[in-house]
Design a protein around this motif. Structure first.
Motif, PDB file in Angstrom:
ATOM      1  N   UNK A  10       0.839  -1.206   0.000  1.00 17.40           N
ATOM      2  CA  UNK A  10       0.000   0.000   0.000  1.00 17.40           C
ATOM      3  C   UNK A  10       0.872   1.253   0.000  1.00 17.40           C
ATOM      4  N   UNK A  11       1.936   1.225   0.775  1.00 19.30           N
ATOM      5  CA  UNK A  11       2.836   2.383   0.818  1.00 19.30           C
ATOM      6  C   UNK A  11       3.495   2.615  -0.543  1.00 19.30           C
ATOM      7  N   UNK A  14       0.995   4.062  -2.888  1.00 23.27           N
ATOM      8  CA  UNK A  14       0.756   5.464  -2.538  1.00 23.27           C
ATOM      9  C   UNK A  14       1.835   6.369  -3.109  1.00 23.27           C
ATOM     10  N   UNK A  17       1.449   6.621  -6.811  1.00 23.20           N
ATOM     11  CA  UNK A  17       0.306   7.465  -7.167  1.00 23.20           C
ATOM     12  C   UNK A  17       0.672   8.945  -7.085  1.00 23.20           C
ATOM     13  N   UNK A  18       1.507   9.265  -6.111  1.00 27.70           N
ATOM     14  CA  UNK A  18       1.913  10.663  -5.966  1.00 27.70           C
ATOM     15  C   UNK A  18       2.769  11.126  -7.149  1.00 27.70           C
TER      16      UNK A  18
ATOM     17  N   UNK B 270      -0.083  13.039  -0.272  1.00 29.89           N
ATOM     18  CA  UNK B 270      -0.825  11.778  -0.374  1.00 29.89           C
ATOM     19  C   UNK B 270      -2.267  11.907  -0.798  1.00 29.89           C
ATOM     20  N   UNK B 290      -4.207   8.392  -1.231  1.00 28.45           N
ATOM     21  CA  UNK B 290      -3.198   7.546  -1.873  1.00 28.45           C
ATOM     22  C   UNK B 290      -2.242   6.898  -0.871  1.00 28.45           C
ATOM     23  N   UNK B 291      -2.202   7.443   0.336  1.00 29.52           N
ATOM     24  CA  UNK B 291      -1.247   6.904   1.304  1.00 29.52           C
ATOM     25  C   UNK B 291      -1.885   5.963   2.312  1.00 29.52           C
ATOM     26  N   UNK B 292      -3.202   5.744   2.169  1.00 27.24           N
ATOM     27  CA  UNK B 292      -3.899   4.851   3.098  1.00 27.24           C
ATOM     28  C   UNK B 292      -3.753   5.337   4.535  1.00 27.24           C
ATOM     29  N   UNK B 293      -3.808   6.635   4.728  1.00 21.13           N
ATOM     30  CA  UNK B 293      -3.611   7.208   6.055  1.00 21.13           C
ATOM     31  C   UNK B 293      -4.572   8.363   6.294  1.00 21.13           C
ATOM     32  N   UNK B 309      -2.297   4.824   9.948  1.00 22.11           N
ATOM     33  CA  UNK B 309      -2.533   3.889   8.851  1.00 22.11           C
ATOM     34  C   UNK B 309      -3.943   3.330   8.974  1.00 22.11           C
ATOM     35  N   UNK B 312      -7.665   0.909   2.586  1.00 21.11           N
ATOM     36  CA  UNK B 312      -7.336   1.432   1.256  1.00 21.11           C
ATOM     37  C   UNK B 312      -8.221   2.604   0.870  1.00 21.11           C
TER      38      UNK B 312
END
Lengths: 328, 344
Positions: A10-11, A14, A17-18, B270, B290-293, B309, B312
């Motif tokens: 996921x990281x 992410x 995506x950025x 993110x 995008x960072x799931x956070x 965290x 998704x």
């Protein structure tokens, strides 16, 4: 372990995506914002698979081959298929073709209220067991793949396209993606319908997804190595799948109409199409027209597939009684 | 003004007063986050900055809203076509309502009479009776009806129509779309000015928000904020400033609605999307798609205190308290109590 991998993945997604979303923004493609994450995930999964093929599967083919070849000339075109698929070029083209159809289908079915219950709505107990729920969907989609694969071998016009996958005499780890583009497109339409009927998995366990895809690539590896006589009833291995790619012969005219499963052999066992005899056989098709694919490149094979499809359709119109079976 | 309108205004004011009278010290220090690419929501402990629970909900939950009485939190699952009514304090399920088709964005009219949804993927908007969620009208709105906001008198709902670069006005009395205007690339967040005469619209396909004059039905001002200007939120206890997330830029801009200019910018990487505010109004909790956070941003210092965290593509977020942006009936700003609590 599974959770750590999922978080790591996921990281990574992410961060990617950025980098990618500003490009999407820059080129005015904002309508695809929501589709980019899935596309990016497919691409990174593909790159990972290529890495595994190069680092593990290819060395295995050299160390313990099932068949020894003088050269690997016939394999080269399969590398093209693999790169076009794993690097997302063919999937992107299919996505763009299917997008309007997919949207219309979804809009129609949902607006008229055709929304079938999801697995977790039928079995609420699964709601708070995301891993198990994911596995249930994984199994269901493997079953859907098995059914489609049976149709590819049973319907002459589908076989006309699918025979391209079987025409390879040198089945290797690269052969997994050797499919006619139209065959891929039809399969994706089928999957879109399956998604409406049974839904898609709500969560994403990328480690399992990757494992599944690697099993499919591994099943084509030219190696004697397998999972053993117990585990090969649980997961598809090269020995199991090579039987499916076996060249038909007078003694076994339907040998390639066995072992259809992609990941879980359970479907072949249940539907009595499993064939475990651990014999080494040559690969290919007992049909000179399809076998001629072996001398062709990517474009030539695609054209040849379309010609075969045209002939199959024409034959079915001209004479029902003369309709050939895939084994012919 | 009719008796019914007076009654609804009084009811709204009483509801607001009741919400403000809630003892903020008793609120659990949690945030509810919708994981839109999953079928779950995360319960985050705002003190320890950890996810303490992940609760299954329907597929692709994007947005949420409080019922007009503030007693239920409504979570909309777009793919499962259902609404989940939760206890807003404990996040426990109270009921599920099926057959609400593609409820992407949702809202109650300030008079509490209508429940309106935008079906983003299915290109229509639905008007339901708020009391029993009976579908009253379905209106096509091509393409990609995205965010929505109500006029204070409950006569209009304004939608951004992301795919056709427009803003549309739905007359709730006539129950028809009465006008649409072009505003710019991929409009998303939409906010009614306190004077009820203008709209502020975030342009996700550009780097700006635009002011739409409702009298002339034209764009009267463009305010550059950052790439991917997206959703808009009223600042806690402040009608004059709004916060807009810039998804692609990775920032949030604070816009002064009187000066019509950006007065501050906060970096949040993110893909920042939705925001809700802590009960003391001092901390903005932001979903990072995008960072799931989710990130906690101290508004006074513009500092990110930490991130948590979650699942998704976290999208909608709710914090139980007087400054939540998920309230259908907004309390008047003079009643706000920014000093009563120090919770995150």
């Amino acid at each position: 372990m599974l959770e750590s991998l999922t978080n790591l993945w996921a990281d990574l997604q992410g961060r990617l995506l950025e980098i990618v979303q500003p490009l999407i923004h820059r080129f005015g493609l904002t309508e695809f914002y929501d589709d980019v994450p899935a596309g990016l995930e497919t691409l990174t999964l593909g790159i990972l698979q290529i890495a595994v093929i190069l680092l593990i599967f290819r060395p295995l083919e050299s160390l313990a081959p099932a068949q020894r070849w003088e050269n690997r000339k016939l394999v080269r075109v399969d590398v093209v298929y693999t790169l076009l698929n794993k690097l997302g070029i063919i999937p992107l083209a299919i996505f763009l073709i299917l997008l309007p159809l997919n949207d219309e289908l979804m809009e129609f079915t949902r607006t008229v209220g055709f929304v079938l219950p999801t697995v977790e709505q039928i079995i609420p107990w699964l709601r708070d067991k995301p891993l198990l729920l994911f596995l249930v969907y994984f199994l269901l989609y493997d079953l859907a793949g098995y059914i489609w694969h049976r149709a590819q071998h049973g319907l002459p016009w589908l076989w006309a396209l699918h025979s391209l996958h079987h025409s390879q005499r040198q089945v290797s780890t690269w052969t997994d993606d050797r499919n006619h583009v139209l065959d891929d497109l039809l399969f994706d339409i089928y999957l879109a319908i399956v998604a409406i009927l049974i839904g898609v998995q709500p969560g994403q366990f990328v480690a399992i997804l990757l494992l599944g895809r690697l099993i499919e690539a591994f099943s084509h590896v030219n190696t004697r190595f397998g999972f053993g006589r117990v585990l090969d009833k649980v997961l598809v291995d090269p020995m199991f799948h090579r039987t499916h790619h076996a060249l038909a012969n007078p003694a076994e005219p339907h040998i390639h109409d066995t072992n259809f499963s992609a990941v879980f052999p359970i479907w072949d066992i249940i539907f009595r199409t499993a064939h475990y005899d651990y014999k080494q056989r040559d690969s290919g098709v007992d049909d000179p027209v399809a076998d001629a694919d072996n001398g062709k490149g990517f474009i030539g094979q695609q054209i040849a597939g379309l010609v075969r499809l045209g002939r199959a359709i024409a034959r079915s119109f001209s004479s029902r009684s003369a309709r050939p079976t895939p084994a012919e | 003004m009719s008796c019914a309108r007076w009654a609804s205004l009084v009811a709204g004011a009483l509801t607001s007063a009741a919400l403000f009278a809630m003892p903020v010290q008793a609120l659990p220090e949690t945030a509810i986050v919708l994981n839109s690419d999953e079928a779950s929501m995360s319960v985050v402990d705002r003190q320890s900055m950890t996810e303490i629970e992940r609760i299954p909900v329907g597929r692709e939950p994007h947005h949420l809203i409080l019922t007009p009485d503030g007693k239920d939190l409504v979570v909309a699952s777009t793919v499962t076509n259902e609404l989940l009514f939760l206890d807003p304090v404990t996040a426990r399920e109270r009921k599920r309502v099926r057959n609400i088709v593609d409820p992407y964005q949702l809202g109650y009219s300030p008079d509490g009479k209508w429940f309106v949804t935008a079906a983003y993927r299915l290109n229509h908007v639905d008007i339901y009776e708020a009391k029993d969620l009976r579908l009253v009208k379905r209106l096509p709105l091509h393409s990609l009806p995205s965010h929505l906001t109500f006029s204070a008198d409950s006569n209009f709902v304004y939608f951004t129509v992301q795919g056709s670069n427009q803003v549309a006005a739905l007359d709730l009395v006539k129950q028809e779309i009465v006008w649409t205007i072009d505003v710019g690339e991929a409009p998303a967040g939409i906010h009614v000015f306190p004077d009820q005469k203008r709209l502020l619209v975030g342009l996700t396909g550009e780097d700006a928000a635009v002011v739409v004059d409702l009298a002339t039905r034209g764009v009267s001002k463009r305010i550059v904020t950052g790439k991917g200007a997206h959703n808009i939120f009223k600042m806690p206890a402040d009608d004059k400033r709004v916060l807009i997330t810039n998804r692609v830029e990775g920032s949030m801009s604070i816009i002064d609605l009187e000066k019509l200019e950006v007065v501050d910018t906060i970096k949040v990487a993110g893909g920042p999307d939705d925001v809700d505010f802590s009960p003391d109004g001092k901390i903005a909790w932001v979903t990072q798609r995008w960072r799931r956070r989710v990130a906690a941003v101290e508004l006074s210092t513009r500092r990110i205190l930490g991130t948590v965290l979650v699942g998704r593509s976290p999208h909608g977020i709710y914090i139980n308290g007087p400054h939540t942006v998920s309230r259908s009936v907004l309390p008047p700003p003079e009643r706000s109590d920014a000093t009563a609590a120090t919770k995150r």
